[in-house]
Design a protein around this motif. Structure first.
Motif: not given
Length: 305
Positions: A248-253, A269-282
Protein backbone atom coordinates in the motif's frame (compact mmCIF):
# COMPACT_ATOMS: atom_id res chain seq x y z
CA UNK A 1 -80.36 -55.29 59.27
CA UNK A 2 -82.15 -55.86 56.07
CA UNK A 3 -83.30 -59.38 55.61
CA UNK A 4 -83.02 -61.02 52.16
CA UNK A 5 -86.30 -61.15 50.38
CA UNK A 6 -88.22 -64.33 50.64
CA UNK A 7 -91.05 -65.86 48.85
CA UNK A 8 -91.72 -65.53 45.10
CA UNK A 9 -89.84 -62.23 44.79
CA UNK A 10 -86.54 -63.87 45.72
CA UNK A 11 -84.05 -63.77 42.78
CA UNK A 12 -82.75 -66.99 41.40
CA UNK A 13 -79.21 -67.86 42.33
CA UNK A 14 -76.65 -66.89 39.63
CA UNK A 15 -74.67 -69.72 38.14
CA UNK A 16 -71.06 -69.88 39.26
CA UNK A 17 -68.46 -68.17 36.98
CA UNK A 18 -65.93 -70.32 35.17
CA UNK A 19 -62.57 -69.30 33.71
CA UNK A 20 -62.54 -69.05 29.87
CA UNK A 21 -60.18 -71.43 28.17
CA UNK A 22 -58.19 -70.22 25.16
CA UNK A 23 -59.42 -71.25 21.75
CA UNK A 24 -57.21 -73.81 20.12
CA UNK A 25 -56.07 -72.91 16.60
CA UNK A 26 -57.72 -74.86 13.84
CA UNK A 27 -60.78 -75.78 15.92
CA UNK A 28 -64.19 -74.27 15.07
CA UNK A 29 -65.16 -71.21 17.01
CA UNK A 30 -67.56 -72.16 19.77
CA UNK A 31 -71.07 -70.89 19.49
CA UNK A 32 -70.69 -69.67 15.81
CA UNK A 33 -72.02 -71.95 13.07
CA UNK A 34 -70.63 -69.61 10.29
CA UNK A 35 -67.03 -69.77 11.53
CA UNK A 36 -65.94 -72.64 9.22
CA UNK A 37 -67.29 -70.84 6.16
CA UNK A 38 -65.59 -67.55 7.14
CA UNK A 39 -62.25 -69.27 7.69
CA UNK A 40 -62.54 -71.03 4.33
CA UNK A 41 -63.19 -67.75 2.48
CA UNK A 42 -60.31 -66.02 4.25
CA UNK A 43 -57.94 -68.87 3.48
CA UNK A 44 -58.84 -68.89 -0.24
CA UNK A 45 -58.42 -65.10 -0.46
CA UNK A 46 -54.96 -65.20 1.14
CA UNK A 47 -53.92 -68.06 -1.14
CA UNK A 48 -55.01 -66.06 -4.19
CA UNK A 49 -53.04 -63.00 -3.09
CA UNK A 50 -49.97 -65.13 -2.47
CA UNK A 51 -50.18 -66.64 -5.97
CA UNK A 52 -50.70 -63.16 -7.49
CA UNK A 53 -47.64 -61.63 -5.83
CA UNK A 54 -45.52 -64.70 -6.63
CA UNK A 55 -46.46 -64.37 -10.29
CA UNK A 56 -45.81 -60.62 -10.20
CA UNK A 57 -42.31 -61.10 -8.79
CA UNK A 58 -41.42 -63.68 -11.45
CA UNK A 59 -42.54 -61.53 -14.40
CA UNK A 60 -40.05 -58.96 -15.79
CA UNK A 61 -40.97 -55.29 -15.53
CA UNK A 62 -42.77 -54.03 -18.64
CA UNK A 63 -40.68 -51.73 -20.76
CA UNK A 64 -42.39 -48.43 -21.50
CA UNK A 65 -42.15 -47.44 -25.15
CA UNK A 66 -39.68 -44.62 -25.65
CA UNK A 67 -41.08 -41.55 -27.28
CA UNK A 68 -38.95 -40.12 -30.00
CA UNK A 69 -38.54 -36.39 -29.57
CA UNK A 70 -39.30 -34.19 -32.52
CA UNK A 71 -36.39 -31.86 -33.24
CA UNK A 72 -37.52 -30.85 -36.70
CA UNK A 73 -38.00 -27.24 -35.55
CA UNK A 74 -34.28 -26.99 -34.79
CA UNK A 75 -33.10 -28.17 -38.21
CA UNK A 76 -32.87 -24.61 -39.69
CA UNK A 77 -30.53 -23.66 -36.83
CA UNK A 78 -28.08 -26.51 -37.46
CA UNK A 79 -25.71 -24.63 -39.79
CA UNK A 80 -25.39 -21.73 -37.34
CA UNK A 81 -24.73 -24.20 -34.50
CA UNK A 82 -21.96 -25.91 -36.46
CA UNK A 83 -23.84 -29.12 -37.38
CA UNK A 84 -24.47 -30.86 -40.62
CA UNK A 85 -28.07 -32.02 -41.28
CA UNK A 86 -27.34 -35.64 -40.32
CA UNK A 87 -25.14 -34.86 -37.33
CA UNK A 88 -27.87 -35.00 -34.72
CA UNK A 89 -27.96 -38.82 -34.72
CA UNK A 90 -24.21 -39.15 -34.27
CA UNK A 91 -23.76 -36.56 -31.53
CA UNK A 92 -26.96 -37.24 -29.59
CA UNK A 93 -30.20 -35.33 -29.38
CA UNK A 94 -29.29 -33.63 -26.10
CA UNK A 95 -26.12 -32.16 -27.58
CA UNK A 96 -28.11 -31.03 -30.60
CA UNK A 97 -30.65 -29.33 -28.38
CA UNK A 98 -28.00 -27.53 -26.35
CA UNK A 99 -25.99 -26.37 -29.35
CA UNK A 100 -29.05 -25.15 -31.23
CA UNK A 101 -30.41 -23.39 -28.14
CA UNK A 102 -27.24 -21.32 -27.99
CA UNK A 103 -27.93 -19.77 -31.36
CA UNK A 104 -31.72 -19.50 -31.20
CA UNK A 105 -33.04 -16.14 -29.98
CA UNK A 106 -34.64 -15.93 -26.59
CA UNK A 107 -38.42 -16.22 -26.44
CA UNK A 108 -40.57 -13.57 -24.77
CA UNK A 109 -42.78 -14.48 -21.80
CA UNK A 110 -45.62 -15.35 -24.21
CA UNK A 111 -43.56 -18.23 -25.59
CA UNK A 112 -43.62 -17.07 -29.21
CA UNK A 113 -40.88 -15.85 -31.47
CA UNK A 114 -40.86 -12.17 -32.50
CA UNK A 115 -43.14 -11.36 -35.37
CA UNK A 116 -42.69 -8.83 -38.09
CA UNK A 117 -45.58 -6.86 -39.55
CA UNK A 118 -46.21 -7.08 -43.28
CA UNK A 119 -47.18 -3.53 -44.23
CA UNK A 120 -48.69 -4.54 -47.58
CA UNK A 121 -50.96 -7.27 -46.21
CA UNK A 122 -51.52 -5.68 -42.81
CA UNK A 123 -50.84 -9.03 -41.14
CA UNK A 124 -48.06 -10.30 -38.95
CA UNK A 125 -45.88 -13.20 -40.03
CA UNK A 126 -43.26 -15.15 -38.10
CA UNK A 127 -39.65 -14.14 -38.64
CA UNK A 128 -37.72 -16.94 -40.37
CA UNK A 129 -35.53 -18.94 -38.02
CA UNK A 130 -32.41 -18.30 -40.11
CA UNK A 131 -32.97 -14.54 -39.94
CA UNK A 132 -33.56 -14.64 -36.19
CA UNK A 133 -30.45 -16.74 -35.64
CA UNK A 134 -28.23 -14.44 -37.70
CA UNK A 135 -29.53 -11.32 -35.94
CA UNK A 136 -29.02 -12.97 -32.55
CA UNK A 137 -25.45 -13.92 -33.42
CA UNK A 138 -24.73 -10.40 -34.63
CA UNK A 139 -26.01 -8.86 -31.39
CA UNK A 140 -24.02 -11.33 -29.31
CA UNK A 141 -20.81 -10.69 -31.24
CA UNK A 142 -21.25 -6.96 -30.86
CA UNK A 143 -21.76 -7.38 -27.12
CA UNK A 144 -18.61 -9.47 -26.79
CA UNK A 145 -16.59 -6.90 -28.70
CA UNK A 146 -17.94 -4.12 -26.51
CA UNK A 147 -16.92 -6.00 -23.37
CA UNK A 148 -13.43 -6.47 -24.72
CA UNK A 149 -13.01 -2.76 -25.38
CA UNK A 150 -12.70 -1.59 -21.79
CA UNK A 151 -10.74 1.42 -20.66
CA UNK A 152 -8.36 -0.76 -18.65
CA UNK A 153 -7.72 -3.37 -21.32
CA UNK A 154 -4.06 -4.04 -22.03
CA UNK A 155 -3.21 -2.70 -25.47
CA UNK A 156 -0.82 -4.88 -27.40
CA UNK A 157 0.94 -1.95 -29.02
CA UNK A 158 1.90 -0.64 -25.56
CA UNK A 159 3.34 -3.95 -24.31
CA UNK A 160 7.02 -4.74 -24.79
CA UNK A 161 7.39 -7.64 -27.19
CA UNK A 162 10.01 -10.31 -26.90
CA UNK A 163 13.38 -8.72 -27.34
CA UNK A 164 15.26 -9.59 -30.48
CA UNK A 165 18.45 -11.36 -29.58
CA UNK A 166 20.50 -14.28 -30.86
CA UNK A 167 20.08 -17.59 -29.14
CA UNK A 168 22.07 -17.98 -25.93
CA UNK A 169 25.29 -19.91 -25.86
CA UNK A 170 25.98 -22.69 -23.42
CA UNK A 171 28.22 -20.39 -21.37
CA UNK A 172 25.54 -17.71 -21.15
CA UNK A 173 22.81 -20.15 -20.15
CA UNK A 174 25.09 -21.70 -17.53
CA UNK A 175 25.85 -18.26 -16.11
CA UNK A 176 22.15 -17.67 -15.46
CA UNK A 177 22.34 -20.17 -12.63
CA UNK A 178 24.98 -18.08 -10.86
CA UNK A 179 22.75 -15.09 -10.09
CA UNK A 180 19.45 -13.54 -11.01
CA UNK A 181 21.23 -10.34 -12.06
CA UNK A 182 23.14 -12.20 -14.80
CA UNK A 183 19.88 -13.69 -16.03
CA UNK A 184 18.23 -10.27 -16.29
CA UNK A 185 21.23 -8.60 -17.93
CA UNK A 186 20.93 -10.42 -21.25
CA UNK A 187 17.94 -10.22 -23.62
CA UNK A 188 18.12 -13.99 -24.18
CA UNK A 189 17.91 -14.57 -20.44
CA UNK A 190 14.95 -12.22 -20.06
CA UNK A 191 13.14 -13.93 -22.94
CA UNK A 192 13.69 -17.39 -21.47
CA UNK A 193 12.60 -16.25 -18.01
CA UNK A 194 9.55 -14.51 -19.46
CA UNK A 195 8.56 -17.73 -21.22
CA UNK A 196 8.73 -19.52 -17.88
CA UNK A 197 6.65 -16.83 -16.15
CA UNK A 198 4.00 -17.29 -18.82
CA UNK A 199 3.59 -20.92 -17.77
CA UNK A 200 3.01 -19.72 -14.19
CA UNK A 201 0.56 -17.00 -15.24
CA UNK A 202 2.81 -14.26 -13.82
CA UNK A 203 4.20 -12.79 -17.03
CA UNK A 204 2.89 -9.37 -16.01
CA UNK A 205 5.82 -9.04 -13.57
CA UNK A 206 8.35 -9.15 -16.38
CA UNK A 207 6.19 -6.97 -18.63
CA UNK A 208 5.93 -4.32 -15.91
CA UNK A 209 9.68 -4.38 -15.29
CA UNK A 210 10.41 -4.02 -19.02
CA UNK A 211 7.87 -1.19 -19.37
CA UNK A 212 9.56 0.69 -16.53
CA UNK A 213 12.92 0.28 -18.26
CA UNK A 214 11.43 1.74 -21.45
CA UNK A 215 9.98 4.67 -19.50
CA UNK A 216 13.38 5.54 -18.08
CA UNK A 217 14.75 5.98 -21.61
CA UNK A 218 12.05 8.50 -22.59
CA UNK A 219 12.93 12.21 -22.61
CA UNK A 220 9.82 13.78 -24.13
CA UNK A 221 7.49 15.04 -21.38
CA UNK A 222 4.29 14.29 -23.26
CA UNK A 223 5.47 10.75 -24.01
CA UNK A 224 6.50 10.27 -20.39
CA UNK A 225 3.00 11.18 -19.24
CA UNK A 226 1.39 8.93 -21.84
CA UNK A 227 3.61 5.92 -21.07
CA UNK A 228 3.20 6.44 -17.33
CA UNK A 229 -0.57 6.49 -17.75
CA UNK A 230 -0.49 3.28 -19.81
CA UNK A 231 1.74 1.53 -17.25
CA UNK A 232 -0.53 2.65 -14.43
CA UNK A 233 -3.68 1.40 -16.16
CA UNK A 234 -2.10 -1.90 -17.19
CA UNK A 235 -0.18 -2.88 -14.04
CA UNK A 236 -1.02 -0.59 -11.08
CA UNK A 237 -4.78 -0.08 -11.27
CA UNK A 238 -6.83 -2.51 -9.21
CA UNK A 239 -9.23 -2.82 -12.15
CA UNK A 240 -6.57 -4.22 -14.46
CA UNK A 241 -6.39 -7.97 -15.09
CA UNK A 242 -2.58 -7.65 -15.14
CA UNK A 243 -2.23 -5.84 -11.82
CA UNK A 244 1.10 -6.57 -10.11
CA UNK A 245 1.45 -7.18 -6.39
CA UNK A 246 2.56 -4.02 -4.55
CA UNK A 247 2.26 -2.88 -0.96
CA UNK A 248 0.00 0.00 0.00
CA UNK A 249 2.86 2.43 0.69
CA UNK A 250 4.26 2.18 -2.83
CA UNK A 251 0.82 2.25 -4.40
CA UNK A 252 -0.18 5.42 -2.54
CA UNK A 253 3.06 7.14 -3.52
CA UNK A 254 2.39 6.34 -7.19
CA UNK A 255 -1.17 7.65 -6.92
CA UNK A 256 0.10 10.97 -5.54
CA UNK A 257 2.74 11.29 -8.26
CA UNK A 258 0.44 10.54 -11.20
CA UNK A 259 -0.59 14.21 -11.36
CA UNK A 260 2.88 15.01 -12.74
CA UNK A 261 4.61 11.72 -13.58
CA UNK A 262 8.33 11.49 -14.16
CA UNK A 263 10.67 8.89 -15.61
CA UNK A 264 11.31 7.41 -12.16
CA UNK A 265 7.74 7.36 -10.87
CA UNK A 266 7.69 3.54 -10.76
CA UNK A 267 11.20 2.97 -9.36
CA UNK A 268 10.05 1.67 -5.97
CA UNK A 269 7.42 -0.53 -7.56
CA UNK A 270 9.91 -1.86 -10.10
CA UNK A 271 12.31 -2.77 -7.29
CA UNK A 272 9.59 -4.63 -5.43
CA UNK A 273 8.66 -6.66 -8.50
CA UNK A 274 12.32 -7.37 -9.26
CA UNK A 275 12.78 -8.67 -5.71
CA UNK A 276 9.61 -10.74 -5.98
CA UNK A 277 10.80 -12.42 -9.19
CA UNK A 278 14.23 -13.01 -7.65
CA UNK A 279 12.96 -14.66 -4.49
CA UNK A 280 9.87 -16.42 -5.78
CA UNK A 281 10.09 -17.27 -9.49
CA UNK A 282 13.85 -17.47 -10.14
CA UNK A 283 14.49 -20.62 -7.99
CA UNK A 284 11.66 -22.45 -9.74
CA UNK A 285 13.00 -21.40 -13.12
CA UNK A 286 16.36 -22.94 -12.29
CA UNK A 287 14.64 -26.26 -11.49
CA UNK A 288 12.16 -26.11 -14.34
CA UNK A 289 12.08 -28.44 -17.32
CA UNK A 290 12.27 -25.41 -19.60
CA UNK A 291 15.72 -24.40 -18.34
CA UNK A 292 17.02 -27.97 -18.16
CA UNK A 293 15.86 -28.72 -21.71
CA UNK A 294 17.56 -25.54 -22.91
CA UNK A 295 20.86 -26.57 -21.29
CA UNK A 296 20.58 -30.07 -22.75
CA UNK A 297 19.94 -28.70 -26.23
CA UNK A 298 22.88 -26.30 -26.03
CA UNK A 299 25.14 -29.06 -24.74
CA UNK A 300 24.22 -31.34 -27.66
CA UNK A 301 24.88 -28.55 -30.13
CA UNK A 302 28.27 -27.88 -28.53
CA UNK A 303 29.22 -31.56 -28.79
CA UNK A 304 28.15 -31.73 -32.45
CA UNK A 305 30.18 -28.60 -33.25
Amino acid sequence: RLLPPSGPWRAAAAPPRTRATPHAPGSPLPGSPAAPTLLSLLSSTLSGLARFFALLLRRPAPEAPLRRRDFSALIPALPAAGFSPGHEERSGRLLLLLRAALVLPGRPPGGRLPREVDASAGQSSPIPVSTAVSSHLTVRNQEEQRLRRTSYEVRTEDLPTCEESPGPTLEEASAWAQSFDKLMLTPAGRNAFREFLRTEFSEENMLFWMACEELKKEVNKAMIEEKARVIYENYISILSPKEVSLDSRVREAINRSMAEPSQNIFDDAQLQIYTLMHRDSYPRFMNSALYKDLLRSLSEKAVEA
